[in-house]
Design an enzyme around this catalytic site. Structure first.
Site, short mmCIF file in Angstrom:
data_model
loop_
_atom_site.label_atom_id
_atom_site.label_comp_id
_atom_site.label_asym_id
_atom_site.label_seq_id
_atom_site.Cartn_x
_atom_site.Cartn_y
_atom_site.Cartn_z
N HIS A 1 -88.88 4.00 2.49
CA HIS A 1 -89.00 2.63 1.99
C HIS A 1 -87.67 2.11 1.45
O HIS A 1 -87.62 1.05 0.84
CB HIS A 1 -90.05 2.58 0.89
CG HIS A 1 -91.45 2.67 1.41
ND1 HIS A 1 -92.56 2.68 0.58
CD2 HIS A 1 -91.93 2.75 2.68
CE1 HIS A 1 -93.66 2.77 1.33
NE2 HIS A 1 -93.29 2.80 2.59
N ASN B 1 -102.00 -1.06 12.20
CA ASN B 1 -100.89 -1.13 13.15
C ASN B 1 -100.57 -2.55 13.61
O ASN B 1 -99.69 -2.73 14.45
CB ASN B 1 -101.20 -0.27 14.38
CG ASN B 1 -101.11 1.21 14.08
OD1 ASN B 1 -100.49 1.62 13.11
ND2 ASN B 1 -101.74 2.02 14.92
#
Length: 395
Positions: free
Chosen positions: A235, A137
């Site tokens: 994506h 993250n």
């Protein structure tokens, strides 16, 4: 005879009551879709059609995760909640186009770890580690946008709209801005009072995973192969930095050579952008150091511009060919991430790559349905959560 007439009359009354009930349900559902207040520039896609809404309620995916969740949850308590979220996301996007992929990634990282509960937004405390600080993250962005939205909602409706709902609704607006489909969402989620550092560190999938590991990882969250392929269509937007695919260009799997699945011309194009002189390769993939597939869509900034350039996924321009270009690239051996290109190495996954590459309507439908499913993972409702007044800390 009298008995027959009476029975016929009762059956007629029953049919009338059922018809009225169905009409009322249709009206309520239409109202919930209209709350988004979409402009003529961005009309709802096929997922906004009421027939899709009805289908969602009829199949397993469409059943609310909890009886307290519904489409119109804030209609009375905060009627302009979704419009406020949409307005702020669009305003921020006009200033910073990187907002759209950032918010989409944020939702994935929140929902994939212990469900859509805004746990990823919590800052660390003396007694609790933060998901933000886990290795997968570290590149997440968009926290400031969520803070702005929350502040505005607290002004309008104090203590009403949860951070968890903000995250998934902001992600939906981001998909629209990127050229993707509209999809209806239930609301009424509550926020977690704890963060899940260990789970975020070890359970988020990696962009370096092979096909079997990726399928297994998504299967633990209830996604089949078709849904996995469609979800990776995210994506289609954002910028993937060189560090996430550098090894594929120069030292794939320790071979001191490129990934043989890469198209030769595309390989040279990538090497011209990501060369050894200014890009440091990422460490060997491991559960504790590899970001998730959707986290690989890192955003260019002044700080990283010269250290780690990247490739824009929507290189035909914003809102162009969302999904289709991504899947066509995979069929040409031009997938940037190993996890993406691996989608063509399995019989079933390649079938769906080819289907989405040739049918944008099918992809938009499947992507929208999968985003609904992602947004419904492990949601918390009262009394298992709270509506945090500040998304960064527990009340």
């Amino acid at each position: 005879m009298d008995f027959t007439r009476t029975l016929s009359f009762l059956v007629f009354l029953l049919c009338v009551l059922i018809s009225l009930k169905n009409q009322n349900a249709e009206t309520n559902r239409k109202g919930s879709f209209q709350n988004a207040d979409y402009s003529q520039e961005d009309p709802p896609s096929i997922l906004g059609d009421i027939s899709i809404g009805r289908k969602l309620q009829e199949n397993d995916m469409g059943h609310p995760p909890h009886e307290w969740l519904r489409y119109d949850y804030y209609n009375e308590s905060c009627p302009f909640a979704e419009q406020i979220i949409r307005s702020i996301v669009r305003e921020m996007y006009s200033l910073r186009p990187d907002v759209a992929p950032a918010l989409l990634r944020l939702a994935f990282h929140d929902c994939f770890v212990e469900g859509c509960d805004a746990s990823v937004l919590l800052d660390a405390t003396e007694v609790m580690e933060s998901e933000k600080d886990s290795p997968p993250n570290e590149s997440l962005k968009g926290y400031d946008v969520i803070d702005i939205i929350k502040s505005e909602l607290e002004e309008s409706c104090p203590g009403v709209v949860s951070c968890a709902d903000i995250v998934v609704l902001a992600a939906r607006e981001s998909v629209l801005l990127a050229g993707g489909p509209f999809y209806p969402l239930y609301t009424g989620r509550k926020d977690s009072t704890v963060s899940f550092f260990e789970e975020a560190t070890y359970e988020l999938p990696s962009p370096h995973d092979d096909l079997s590991k990726t399928i297994e990882s998504f299967a633990t969250r209830g996604f089949d192969e078709r849904e996995t392929v469609s979800l990776l269509g995210a994506h289609s937007t954002g910028t993937i930095h060189c560090k996430f695919f550098f090894n594929r260009l120069y030292n794939f799997s320790g071979t001191d050579g490129p990934d043989p699945s890469l198209d030769t011309e595309f390989l040279e194009q990538l090497r011209s952008t990501c060369n050894r002189s200014h890009v440091l390769p990422s460490p060997s993939p491991s559960p504790s150091s590899s970001p998730s597939p959707l986290s690989a869509l890192n955003i260019l900034s002044n700080r990283t511009l010269f250290q780690d350039p990247g490739m824009k996924m929507d290189y035909e321009g914003p809102r162009k060919s969302f999904g289709v270009l991504y899947y066509r690239s995979l069929l040409q051996g031009k997938g940037l991430l190993f996890v993406d290109q691996q989608m063509t190495s399995g019989e079933e996954t390649e079938t769906w790559v080819r289907a989405y590459a040739s049918d944008v309507t099918l992809f938009r439908r499947d992507f929208g349905l999968t985003m609904i499913k992602l947004s419904d993972l492990g949601v918390r409702t009262s009394p298992m959560g709270q509506v945090r007044l500040n998304c960064r800390r527990v009340n």
